[in-house]
Structures are given as structure tokens and as C-alpha cells.
Design a protein around this motif. Structure first.
Motif, mmCIF file in Angstrom:
data_model
loop_
_atom_site.group_PDB
_atom_site.id
_atom_site.type_symbol
_atom_site.label_atom_id
_atom_site.label_comp_id
_atom_site.label_asym_id
_atom_site.label_seq_id
_atom_site.Cartn_x
_atom_site.Cartn_y
_atom_site.Cartn_z
ATOM 1 N N GLU A 85 18.915 36.216 57.153
ATOM 2 C CA GLU A 85 19.652 35.565 58.239
ATOM 3 C C GLU A 85 20.899 34.871 57.703
ATOM 4 N N ALA A 86 20.778 34.169 56.605
ATOM 5 C CA ALA A 86 21.923 33.455 56.050
ATOM 6 C C ALA A 86 23.014 34.421 55.588
ATOM 7 N N VAL A 87 22.601 35.517 54.961
ATOM 8 C CA VAL A 87 23.570 36.510 54.479
ATOM 9 C C VAL A 87 24.334 37.118 55.647
ATOM 10 N N LEU A 88 23.607 37.591 56.654
ATOM 11 C CA LEU A 88 24.273 38.204 57.809
ATOM 12 C C LEU A 88 25.048 37.174 58.606
ATOM 13 N N GLY A 89 24.583 35.936 58.617
ATOM 14 C CA GLY A 89 25.302 34.885 59.326
ATOM 15 C C GLY A 89 26.673 34.638 58.744
ATOM 16 N N ARG A 90 26.772 34.719 57.434
ATOM 17 C CA ARG A 90 28.070 34.510 56.775
ATOM 18 C C ARG A 90 28.997 35.705 56.991
ATOM 19 N N ILE A 91 28.443 36.913 56.986
ATOM 20 C CA ILE A 91 29.249 38.128 57.135
ATOM 21 C C ILE A 91 29.691 38.323 58.576
ATOM 22 N N SER A 92 28.847 37.945 59.537
ATOM 23 C CA SER A 92 29.086 38.271 60.943
ATOM 24 C C SER A 92 29.822 37.144 61.658
ATOM 25 N N ALA A 93 30.737 37.532 62.545
ATOM 26 C CA ALA A 93 31.484 36.540 63.315
ATOM 27 C C ALA A 93 30.626 35.925 64.413
ATOM 28 N N ASN A 94 29.662 36.663 64.919
ATOM 29 C CA ASN A 94 28.785 36.150 65.953
ATOM 30 C C ASN A 94 27.554 35.492 65.317
ATOM 31 N N ASN A 95 26.769 34.856 66.124
ATOM 32 C CA ASN A 95 25.596 34.135 65.642
ATOM 33 C C ASN A 95 24.383 35.062 65.613
ATOM 34 N N VAL A 96 23.836 35.300 64.429
ATOM 35 C CA VAL A 96 22.658 36.166 64.295
ATOM 36 C C VAL A 96 21.373 35.372 64.182
ATOM 37 N N ALA A 97 21.468 34.048 64.261
ATOM 38 C CA ALA A 97 20.259 33.210 64.225
ATOM 39 C C ALA A 97 19.644 33.205 65.619
ATOM 40 N N PRO A 125 16.317 34.809 68.325
ATOM 41 C CA PRO A 125 14.882 35.126 68.287
ATOM 42 C C PRO A 125 14.639 36.588 67.926
ATOM 43 N N VAL A 126 13.451 36.858 67.436
ATOM 44 C CA VAL A 126 13.042 38.234 67.162
ATOM 45 C C VAL A 126 13.122 39.036 68.462
ATOM 46 N N GLY A 127 13.680 40.240 68.370
ATOM 47 C CA GLY A 127 13.844 41.079 69.541
ATOM 48 C C GLY A 127 15.184 40.932 70.229
ATOM 49 N N LYS A 128 16.029 40.029 69.751
ATOM 50 C CA LYS A 128 17.353 39.857 70.349
ATOM 51 C C LYS A 128 18.368 40.706 69.593
ATOM 52 N N MET A 129 19.314 41.273 70.362
ATOM 53 C CA MET A 129 20.398 42.057 69.781
ATOM 54 C C MET A 129 21.680 41.237 69.809
ATOM 55 N N VAL A 130 22.528 41.467 68.799
ATOM 56 C CA VAL A 130 23.795 40.744 68.696
ATOM 57 C C VAL A 130 24.913 41.742 68.486
ATOM 58 N N TYR A 131 25.889 41.707 69.369
ATOM 59 C CA TYR A 131 27.114 42.487 69.163
ATOM 60 C C TYR A 131 28.083 41.612 68.380
ATOM 61 N N THR A 132 28.615 42.152 67.293
ATOM 62 C CA THR A 132 29.446 41.325 66.424
ATOM 63 C C THR A 132 30.447 42.167 65.669
ATOM 64 N N GLN A 133 31.412 41.471 65.070
ATOM 65 C CA GLN A 133 32.339 42.089 64.122
ATOM 66 C C GLN A 133 32.130 41.461 62.744
ATOM 67 N N TRP A 134 32.409 42.255 61.731
ATOM 68 C CA TRP A 134 32.531 41.718 60.387
ATOM 69 C C TRP A 134 34.019 41.615 60.089
ATOM 70 N N LEU A 135 34.462 40.426 59.694
ATOM 71 C CA LEU A 135 35.882 40.158 59.518
ATOM 72 C C LEU A 135 36.219 39.978 58.040
ATOM 73 N N ARG A 150 17.419 41.715 65.526
ATOM 74 C CA ARG A 150 16.430 40.995 64.722
ATOM 75 C C ARG A 150 15.057 41.590 64.989
ATOM 76 N N GLU A 151 14.525 42.258 63.969
ATOM 77 C CA GLU A 151 13.233 42.924 64.101
ATOM 78 C C GLU A 151 12.069 42.029 63.678
ATOM 79 N N ALA A 152 12.345 41.038 62.816
ATOM 80 C CA ALA A 152 11.320 40.123 62.316
ATOM 81 C C ALA A 152 12.052 38.901 61.779
ATOM 82 N N PRO A 153 11.335 37.829 61.469
ATOM 83 C CA PRO A 153 12.036 36.655 60.932
ATOM 84 C C PRO A 153 12.878 36.953 59.688
#
Length: 816
Positions: A499-511, A513-523, A537-540
Motif C-alpha cells: 500500500e505504501a509503495v503504490l501510494g507513493r507512485i499513484s496520484a490517487n489514493n490507494v488506501a 478497502p479490499v474489493g475497491k478499485m482505483v483509477y489513477t495516473q502514475w506521474l 485491492r485484492e487483499a490487505p
């Protein structure tokens, strides 16, 4: 001069590209440069090039680079004192049929986007510019007065002299035996005279670049082919100011050469050469003559310029050139090895490309990122299978000729096909699929109904699949359609720090719940969009990243290189483990609900969520998301289970009017909804704010993200350009890309992508509008008030602008 044991940059290869890179590195102040040439400068392919310096290329950014090359060559002799033979005599391309003329006119329109002077010619004007040319079958032409020609050897020597004058060291007769790699990074080279350690190494080895790259564990897909030209005895009537003449329908170019005539060809069926590797001894060598191979084109050239038939041939030349699978050169840092760069595979346009390529690669190396959107030539577009020699040989049969063949919209390669196939390929074929190719994948672009052959009949107008794709489009809008999108690239990011790794790479918030999808860009750090994708997010501790097939290599490299060494997370490419079927349309819920016990209602299965469901005999990940603007789900199916799921859907779908749909329909559907396409509408030069994607940026999320500061600064300073959507008022014209965009009679941008919107009955496009920094210039109301036109093949057409999608602007249908 002794070979140093250390340098900041080592360049392998002394052709015009390697020397241009050395020149531009030293121009930027990087003087600790060593260039190593196995024999003598220019001895591979540079020395026998025709020396044509054209500016108008197939895309906007490649034309910008060619423009730079022309400007550089015009001043190089004055700077270095070394003659280059550069002269701006202009170039003229002729057309013998209406479709070719439209191609030329569309190119001439694109040239206006960057101030290139282009003149449209009648057959009489063509004859006046080239006396003696047979124009009986010519319908017109275009003339670019600032194009030129040069002496390739002298120009290379001038670049080398300029580099030497600023401190670069150039060693001839010094072959590189191996590129040294440690811990995934290039650290130098080994030669017979010893090793040179370096911060960066560049593979500019031309025909040898493929083999050198393979030794380094990198993919450098290129293959040599025989390339033919003749030089006549002296001819009366030729003068040194004649423009270069291109006759693409005759596969030929004509150039005055010291009172003689040089004629060269790009034949439709070429002769690959060097399948077993390029001989180490090859230097200033020619290949055996093959008059029989080229005789039909020689006869055609005699018809075009009758004086050729009565003139002796002084030289029949056959020399090798290297070609890439898509006819675009290879530039940039390899995704496999850090600090190892490539500049190779120039497809017989190395002379006109070298200046620009050398400059932008020097900037890339010294600044740590490309100075402009270089996706057209970025080596990260290449796939690992493209290193295969048999594939390269078979594709090269076609790619040489593509330089002068018709550049049809939606044109598909004919050779080296079937490399990557969905497990559903044969089922789609049985249903009439006409396949196109992307990144080696065979993908259904449209489906032919019974009695119709699933083959392309190309044109610049409505092609033979237009109505069939329209039916697919409308099935999705009004009923239900199914797409095979198994070519999606899919990466798993897993571990306690995922989560922390993808959170830093992704412009949107990936934190989430499990089962939620996030549309995002990597900048990138400049706020530019490096990738456009979804994350589920498939699992914690586990996420699935889904991105486009074409950017599989690029996006995986970006992801892996931004996972800190001490992070407890890893990324794995799982693309081949899952097939993907997208079921889309207002009846998609009813169809899926008939096959599963999972509650598919909006309340139980909201938009932007993902669940694992039973479907057929399989467990399937169903993700409620869309790229077509309708209610729908993407189904991620274990590859081995996909045929069974497909059959179940097709059988049950009969009751709902299910229709198989292809990628052309996908494109027209997304255009109506204003969905962006990375590589066309968004790139690493465009920010989410400019692209209208600010909704996918979480500016205040904890920990921030790459590019955040650049976006904050852009918000404070205000935008100077914005992506708009356009609908032509004339529905008969078709938009593709790079058509000039006018506002109140002034060019303010260009169309980035276009497609006909069958649901709206209009020709649609997107494009960035430049509006400067005047107060209120970017105000929505003011932007939309202007009189917009799009130029198509020289004709301006009224267009309606919009900041919101033309179809379902409030997205009510996808959330129903």
C-alpha cells in the motif's frame, strides 16, 4: 592517445547517431565522453546513405526532431569548419491516385501545427519543378522548400569534430567486446585494450546493436535488410538545385548527385540480410548485386523519368540498413538494465533523424528524463519476444517497404503475425473476427457478419468494417456487447509495504478497502502522466494493477524501479495467467445475474468495486468499471477456465442479444464518452490538470505522491492549455490524429485522437487548446465561445467544442 580507464559516458558506435550524441553531450557540458568505433567512423551504414534530410514525419514529435536536425545541419559547417555538403534544395512528393494525395494533404495539414512551410502542387507545377518528369499519371504533389540533403560522411565528421573540440575522445579500431553490468546497472565496457568504467553506456552500434543488446540481456529489436540504389552516368538537364523527388507509389526517390542521378527504392518485399549476425569484418562493404530483384522498380523509375532509360548506370549499389518491427527507431534507457541507453534501428532515415535523436537522448541522459514525449521511439515499447531473430527476419521483409507504402488509418502489419494469442482466439475467429496486432497480441478489431470476409479494405474514408463496427457500438449502447481484452497487462504488487509503495507512485489514493478499485495516473516529478491505469485491492497486502498491452514493458519497469530497495513489497507480471472478458451495456447486469448467485445489483455491487463470483465452472474476478461509458463488468478469468466461461456467456447471451465486439467499437465508444487514451490524449508531457483528470488526483492524501509539488505549482500558476473534445459539424469527414485545430482562425493545437461516434452520428476528436496566460484565458465559458475549426486534408471544417463528454456527461448510465 591512450584509452582511458574511466569516463562519464561511453558510446559504442561511430556512425552519425553516435557522433551526434557525443556532440550534444559535450554541447550540454558533459565533456568526459568516450566514443568507441570498431573500425572507422561511418563504416557501417552511414557512409552509403543517400543523405536525404526531410522534416515531415508521420507524427508530431518525430517531425519536431527532424526539424531540429535540419536546423543543426544548416549551421554545423560554420561552427566546426568541416564541410557537410548540406543544401536546402527542398523535397517534392508526388501522388498518382486520390488516396495518396489525401495522405500527402493530411501530412501538409499536420505540418502547419509547427510552422513547416508546405506547398501543394498541381501536376503542371510538379513538372515545372522537375523538368523531364513524366506527370501523365500524377494527380498532384507537395513541396517542402526547407528540406535538404547532405554528405553523410562529412556531416558525421563535422559532428565528431565538434565533439572533440569540447573534450570528447573518439577511438577508432576499438571494438567493444562486452558491456559490463553489475547489480542490474551498466558500469562500463570491455575492449581488447582494456576496460573502461563508466556511469552510462550507450548502444549506438547500428546493425550490431541487436547482438550487443542481447549479450547485455536487453531487447534491441532490429534486423538488417538489403537496400538498393543506382547512380547514373552524367546526365544533361540535371542541376544542383533540383529538389529531392519522392515517388512513393513507385517506391522510389530521385536525387541529383554531382550532375548524375541517384535513384533508390523501398520495395514492398524486401531482402533481410545478416540472419546469422553481421560479420565482424564488415566495413565500407557492399552486398552482391541483385538486378533481378529490383528490375521491376527500375523499369517504373524509367517511366517516371524517361531520360533514365537512355542513360548508362555508373553504380549499382546494394548496402544494408537496419529496420525495426514498427519502422520507428529505438531510443532511451533499456528497461532491463539501468544506465544502459540505446540509439539504433533508424530504418534508413538515420541521417535526417540523427541530429534530433542525439539532442534528446543527451538531454534524457543528463536530466534523468526525456525532454519531450518520445513514446513513438521509446525502447520501452518493445516486447521481449521481439528479440527473436526469426520474428525480426520475417517482419523486415515488410518494414522496409512500409516507408513508401500507403500509411492507411488502422493499417495492420501482414508479416510475423500470431505471436501472442488469447486462449479465446480460435473461438473469436470462428465468429468472424478480423484481427489487428498490438504489442504482438492478435486482437479482434471488428467482426464480419456471415457472408463477409474478415479482411481490411483500407481507405481514408469509411472503411469496409465501418458499418459492422457501428452495429457493435450500438449493441453496447442499447443492449449488451462482449470484448476479449485478455491483452491487458496485469501486475500483482504484494507485501506488507504494498500500500505504501503504490501510494507513493499513484496520484490517487490507494488506501481503500479490499474489493475497491482505483483509477489513477502514475506521474513523473514534473507532473506528467507516465501511466494511466486501474488498481484493485485484492487483499490487505495485495493489489492488482491493470494497464494497456502496449505499455506493458514501460509500466512494469516504472513500477519496479520505484519500489525502494528496503521495501517489503514486490511486483510480478501475471498478464498471461488471466483472460479478460468485458461484458458491457444496459443489459449486462441481467445477463450476468442469470449466470451467478452473486447479487449484481447496484446496491450490492457498486461501481468501482470488484468481487470474486462463480461463473460457469470457474471462480472469476468481476470488476465493475467501464471504458465504454455503460453499465458493465470486466471479468478476470484464470486462463485455463476462460473457454468454458466464454461458451457459457455466449449461450446465455442469446436471450439478451449479446454481440461480440472489437477494438474499433471500443475506441468509438470511449471517444463518445471522452475517455483518454495514453499515448494519444495523455503522455508524460501532459498533467492530469491539463487533461481534465484532476478528479483522479488525491492532492491531500497522507504521504504525498510523485509529481505532487509540480501539480500544486501548476494550480497556483494556472493552466495554459487544456484538453477539449470536438464534434465536426460535417459528419462525412473522419478525424484520426494530428489535424490542426483552429480557434478564431489561429492554430491553437491539434487533434490527439479521433473516431466516428456512431451513437451520436458525429465525427469526434480530442485535442489540447493552447490559450496562454492572459487573465481569464482558461475560463471554461471563454474557451467554448471561440469559433473552432479542424483542418482535414487542407480543408477547414467547423467543430463544436466541449469540456464534458458529448455522451452521458453526468455518467448516469454507468452508475445505474
Amino acid at each position: 592517445m591512450d584509452l582511458p580507464d574511466r569516463a562519464r559516458v561511453v558510446i559504442v558506435g561511430g556512425g552519425i547517431v553516435g557522433c551526434s550524441l557525443a556532440y550534444h553531450l559535450t554541447l550540454r557540458g558533459c565533456t568526459d565522453v568516450v566514443l568507441l568505433e570498431r573500425k572507422q567512423l561511418t563504416c557501417g551504414t552511414t557512409w552509403h546513405a543517400a543523405g536525404l534530410v526531410g522534416q515531415l514525419r508521420a507524427t508530431y514529435n518525430l517531425t519536431r526532431l527532424a526539424q531540429y536536425t535540419t536546423n543543426l545541419y544548416s549551421t554545423l559547417e560554420q561552427e566546426t569548419g568541416q564541410a557537410t555538403g548540406f543544401r536546402q534544395t527542398g523535397s517534392m512528393a508526388i501522388a498518382t491516385h486520390a488516396a495518396r494525395m489525401e495522405e500527402l494533404l493530411r501530412g501538409a495539414s499536420m505540418a502547419k501545427c509547427f510552422g513547416l512551410e508546405v506547398q501543394t502542387l498541381s501536376p503542371t507545377e510538379v513538372a515545372n519543378r522537375w523538368p523531364g518528369v513524366n506527370t501523365s499519371d500524377v494527380v498532384g504533389g507537395v513541396f517542402l522548400p526547407k528540406d535538404g540533403r547532405c554528405n553523410p560522411i562529412d556531416t558525421t565528421q563535422a559532428l565528431a569534430k565538434g565533439a572533440r573540440s569540447r573534450g570528447a575522445k573518439i577511438f577508432e579500431n576499438t571494438p567493444v567486446e562486452k558491456i559490463l553490468i553489475e547489480n542490474g546497472q551498466a558500469v562500463g565496457v570491455r575492449t581488447a585494450q582494456g576496460e573502461i568504467r563508466a556511469d552510462m553506456v550507450v548502444n549506438c552500434a547500428g546493425m550490431w546493436a541487436h547482438e550487443l543488446g542481447a549479450q547485455s540481456g536487453t531487447t534491441v529489436p532490429l534486423h538488417a535488410a538489403e537496400h538498393f540504389y543506382i547512380v547514373t552516368e552524367p546526365m544533361a538537364g540535371l542541376h544542383s538545385d533540383l529538389p529531392v523527388l519522392r515517388d512513393p507509389d513507385g517506391c522510389a526517390y530521385f536525387k541529383e548527385d554531382a550532375g548524375k542521378l541517384l535513384v533508390g527504392w523501398f520495395e514492398p518485399v524486401a531482402k533481410p540480410w545478416g540472419m546469422q549476425g553481421i560479420p565482424e569484418s564488415f566495413s565500407f562493404d557492399a552486398l552482391p548485386d541483385d538486378l533481378e530483384h529490383i528490375e521491376p522498380l527500375l523499369s517504373s523509375a524509367m517511366e517516371r523519368y524517361p531520360a533514365l532509360a537512355t542513360t548508362g548506370i555508373n553504380l549499382f549499389f546494394n548496402g544494408p540498413e537496419s529496420f525495426t518491427p514498427d519502422d520507428r527507431y529505438l531510443l532511451g534507457e533499456t528497461p532491463e538494465v539501468r544506465n544502459l541507453f540505446v540509439a539504433a534501428g533508424f530504418n534508413s532515415i538515420g541521417i535526417q533523424s540523427a541530429g534530433g535523436a542525439g539532442k534528446v537522448l543527451a538531454d534524457w541522459m543528463l536530466d534523468g528524463h526525456p525532454p519531450m514525449d518520445l513514446w513513438d521511439v521509446d525502447i520501452r515499447r518493445c516486447m521481449p519476444f521481439q528479440r527473436n531473430r526469426h520474428y525480426l527476419r520475417d517482419r523486415t521483409v515488410e518494414t522496409l517497404g512500409l516507408l513508401y507504402d500507403m500509411h492507411w488509418p488502422f493499417r495492420q502489419p501482414a508479416t510475423a503475425r500470431g505471436v501472442r494469442q488469447s486462449i479465446l482466439h480460435d473461438r473469436l475467429k470462428a465468429h468472424g473476427a478480423c484481427f489487428g496486432e498490438t504489442a504482438g497480441w492478435e486482437r479482434a478489431n471488428w467482426f464480419a457478419p456471415p457472408g463477409v470476409k474478415p479482411e481490411y479494405a483500407y481507405s481514408y474514408g469509411r472503411q469496409n468494417w465501418f458499418e459492422h463496427s457501428a452495429a457493435e457500438h450500438l449493441a453496447v449502447r442499447n443492449g449488451v456487447g462482449m470484448f476479449d481484452q485478455s491483452s491487458f497487462a496485469k501486475f500483482v504488487v504484494q507485501g506488507p509495504d504494498a500500500e505504501a509503495v503504490l501510494g507513493r507512485i499513484s496520484a490517487n489514493n490507494v488506501a481503500v478497502p479490499v474489493g475497491k478499485m482505483v483509477y489513477t495516473q502514475w506521474l513523473n516529478e514534473r507532473g506528467g502522466i507516465e501511466a494511466d491505469l486501474t488498481i484493485t485491492r485484492e487483499a490487505p497486502d495485495r493489489f492488482m494493477v491493470v494497464t494497456a498491452a502496449a505499455t506493458q514493458t514501460r509500466d512494469l519497469a516504472w513500477l519496479q524501479r520505484h519500489i525502494p530497495a528496503d521495501a517489503r513489497a514486490f511486483a510480478l507480471d501475471v498478464s498471461s495467467s488471466m483472460a479478460v472478458l468485458s461484458v458491457m451495456g444496459p443489459k449486462s447486469r441481467a445477463l450476468l445475474q442469470s449466470l451467478t448467485s452473486t447479487d449484481m445489483s447496484h446496491e450490492a455491487f457498486p461501481f468501482g468495486t470488484s468481487q470474486t463470483i462463480d461463473l460457469g465452472y470457474a471462480r472469476v474476478r468481476a470488476s465493475r468499471i467501464t471504458y465504454v461509458g455503460e453499465l458493465g463488468w470486466e471479468l478476470y478469468i484464470p486462463t485455463e477456465c476462460a473457454p468454458g466461461v466464454f461458451d457459457v456467456l455466449m449461450e446465455a447471451g442469446q436471450a439478451f442479444g449479446l454481440k461480440l465486439c472489437g477494438y474499433h467499437a471500443l475506441n468509438s465508444l470511449r471517444m463518445e464518452k471522452g475517455y483518454r487514451h495514453w499515448g494519444h490524449d495523455i503522455s508524460d508531457e501532459d498533467t492530469p490538470l491539463q487533461a481534465g483528470l484532476g478528479f483522479a488526483v488525491a492532492m491531500d492524501k497522507p504521504g504525498g505522491f510523485i509529481g505532487q509539488e509540480a501539480l500544486q505549482q501548476q494550480k497556483q500558476q494556472g493552466l495554459t492549455r487544456k484538453l477539449l473534445q470536438f464534434a465536426l459539424q460535417d459528419a462525412s469527414a473522419l478525424l484520426y490524429h494530428n489535424e490542426p485545430l483552429y480557434r478564431d482562425g489561429v492554430i491553437v493545437g491539434r487533434i490527439s485522437s479521433g473516431m466516428f461516434g456512431h451513437g451520436l452520428g458525429q465525427s469526434l476528436g480530442m485535442g489540447y487548446v493552447e490559450f496562454g496566460t492572459a487573465p481569464g484565458a482558461g475560463d471554461a465559458a471563454q474557451l467554448l465561445q471561440g469559433r473552432y475549426e479542424v483542418e482535414v486534408a487542407g480543408v477547414r471544417m467547423a467543430a463544436t467544442p466541449s469540456l464534458v463528454p458529448f455522451y452521458d456527461p453526468k455518467s448516469l448510465r454507468i452508475k445505474s
